[in-house]
Motif scaffolding. Structure first.
Motif, PDB file in Angstrom:
ATOM      1  N   HIS A  11       0.845  -1.198   0.000  1.00  0.00           N
ATOM      2  CA  HIS A  11       0.000   0.000   0.000  1.00  0.00           C
ATOM      3  C   HIS A  11       0.878   1.245   0.000  1.00  0.00           C
ATOM      4  N   THR A  12       0.348   2.320  -0.590  1.00  0.00           N
ATOM      5  CA  THR A  12       1.120   3.564  -0.647  1.00  0.00           C
ATOM      6  C   THR A  12       1.453   4.106   0.737  1.00  0.00           C
ATOM      7  N   ASN A  13       0.645   3.754   1.755  1.00  0.00           N
ATOM      8  CA  ASN A  13       0.932   4.284   3.087  1.00  0.00           C
ATOM      9  C   ASN A  13       2.184   3.669   3.720  1.00  0.00           C
ATOM     10  N   VAL A  15       5.099   3.338   1.848  1.00  0.00           N
ATOM     11  CA  VAL A  15       6.258   3.743   1.049  1.00  0.00           C
ATOM     12  C   VAL A  15       7.284   4.498   1.879  1.00  0.00           C
ATOM     13  N   THR A  38      -1.740   1.071  -8.662  1.00  0.00           N
ATOM     14  CA  THR A  38      -1.078   2.376  -8.540  1.00  0.00           C
ATOM     15  C   THR A  38       0.152   2.323  -7.627  1.00  0.00           C
ATOM     16  N   GLU A  39       0.673   1.142  -7.396  1.00  0.00           N
ATOM     17  CA  GLU A  39       1.804   0.994  -6.482  1.00  0.00           C
ATOM     18  C   GLU A  39       3.093   1.580  -7.065  1.00  0.00           C
ATOM     19  N   ASP A  40       3.944   2.039  -6.171  1.00  0.00           N
ATOM     20  CA  ASP A  40       5.249   2.574  -6.542  1.00  0.00           C
ATOM     21  C   ASP A  40       6.315   1.570  -6.109  1.00  0.00           C
ATOM     22  N   TYR A 261       1.492   6.693  -7.400  1.00  0.00           N
ATOM     23  CA  TYR A 261       1.954   7.283  -6.145  1.00  0.00           C
ATOM     24  C   TYR A 261       2.985   8.379  -6.384  1.00  0.00           C
ATOM     25  N   ASN A 262       3.885   8.163  -7.347  1.00  0.00           N
ATOM     26  CA  ASN A 262       4.948   9.151  -7.555  1.00  0.00           C
ATOM     27  C   ASN A 262       4.451  10.449  -8.191  1.00  0.00           C
TER      28      ASN A 262
END
Length: 377
Positions: A11-13, A15, A38-40, A261-262
């Motif tokens: 999850h983006t949280n 990163v 949408t993962e980075d 995310y980016n």
């Protein structure tokens, strides 16, 4: 230290905390049940493992549990060989009561790895005796620690946090004022909402109704951004667009889909106000991300991250499903640029003091020292 993270997906949280741990020279590995659209993966690439046939049967009988993949687990013998070869010093496991999580926790116990369970629950919440027994037993059996990024005032609780349960914030990027594009030079305020398009509880329609109530009296523009990768999300996206057209918000509201995310940093920095009208939001890391870019936040009283908001200070907490409170809070922000500027500064200050990567690492290191008597570098 070699640290393994295990979760349904990256999850983006997570990163910024992974980034901080790597910056501190820890070796970090991530095992995931699935990969989100949408993962980075620029700092770490999650590893996936072939699903067990028993897990496939369990998912067919009891469902996948959407993104949580509650009934997923890998081929047990093959994953055990991988785990033994990896031999992590510490394992951070998202929600111990999923089958994959329990598998990893048992393997970690067998190899004497330190175990930290991670959930997004109020550490001070009321717990029934069954929940207390379940969580205490899990911590004791696995000799584990438990962390969560959610807390409320201790005065509001009945039975308090468990022993070895710790508050550790999920860190966000905190930008200096000079790096923000948020300006207050007389331009119309720009409002941002982020929420997956298929989830009715995100309350896109309620947000649009609030904007409709204000559009004839104040200058502003708004952006709604959300994941739109599945047929269900695409269907609901069209319904939301139709609602905006019906409310005559053409030219006032821009819709964005599947922002990676980016690219989110640019989105936050280009706006002045953040709104999350969602109800029953377990956490809501976007609230904290917005604070890191100096955006005053309007969120609901059932949002897990709402404890970070001080009414009239760095935002407003409104009653869930209350169009009146949502509209009145937005009205304060779009009608008073001086107030907006003041709240912008308070948002940044709060994020620096409470939500930065340094604060996360300090809290995480204290957890490790307190529970395992290990000093992190």
């Amino acid at each position: 230290m070699k640290i393994l993270f295990v979760a349904p997906r990256f999850h983006t949280n997570q990163v910024q905390l992974i980034k901080k741990l790597i910056e501190k020279k820890h070796e970090v590995i991530f095992h995931a049940a699935s990969i989100g659209p949408t993962e980075d993966h620029s700092i770490i690439k999650p590893a996936q493992f072939k699903q067990s046939k028993l897990s496939l049967v369990a998912e067919k009988l009891f469902g996948k549990g959407a993104a949580t993949r509650r009934n997923y687990f890998p081929q047990l013998a093959k994953y055990w060989r991988t785990f033994k070869q990896l031999k992590p010093d510490m394992v951070v496991i998202r929600d111990p009561f999923k089958l994959f999580s329990l598998t990893v926790a048992i393997y970690a116990r067998l190899t004497n790895a330190k175990i930290i369970f991670y959930t997004q629950e109020d550490i001070n919440r009321y717990r029934s005796w069954r929940t207390l027994l379940k969580q205490k037993g899990t911590i004791r059996f696995f000799k584990a620690a438990w962390m969560s990024p959610v807390k409320t005032s201790p005065e509001s609780v009945n039975n308090g946090a468990l022993k070895y349960m710790y508050y550790v914030p999920l860190p966000v990027i905190v930008n200096g004022e000079e790096k923000n594009n948020n300006n207050f030079s007389g331009e119309a305020p720009r409002i941002l909402m982020v929420g997956k398009y298929h989830q009715e509880r995100k309350k896109h329609a309620l947000f649009l109704q609030a904007l409709h109530s204000l559009k004839d009296r104040y200058r502003f523009s708004a952006t709604i951004a959300g994941e739109c990768a599945t047929p269900e999300q695409q269907l609901n996206y069209r319904v939301i667009r139709q609602e905006a057209d019906k409310l005559e918000l053409n030219g006032r509201v821009e819709f964005k889909q599947d922002i990676p995310y980016n690219k989110m940093a640019e989105l936050y920095a280009a706006h002045n106000i953040f709104v999350l009208p969602a109800i029953n939001e377990q956490y809501g890391v976007s609230v904290n991300e917005a604070l890191g870019y100096g955006l005053p936040v309007v969120c609901t009283d059932t949002c897990g991250a709402s404890f970070n908001i001080t009414n009239g200070g760095n935002g407003f907490v409104v009653r869930s499903n209350s169009l009146e409170e949502l509209t009145s809070s937005l009205e304060i922000l779009v009608s008073d640029q001086q107030k907006l500027h003041q709240m912008h500064r308070q948002s940044l200050q709060y994020a620096r003091e409470n939500l930065s990567a340094d604060v996360f690492y300090e809290k995480f290191s204290q957890l490790v020292l307190d529970r395992f008597s290990i000093v992190m570098n």
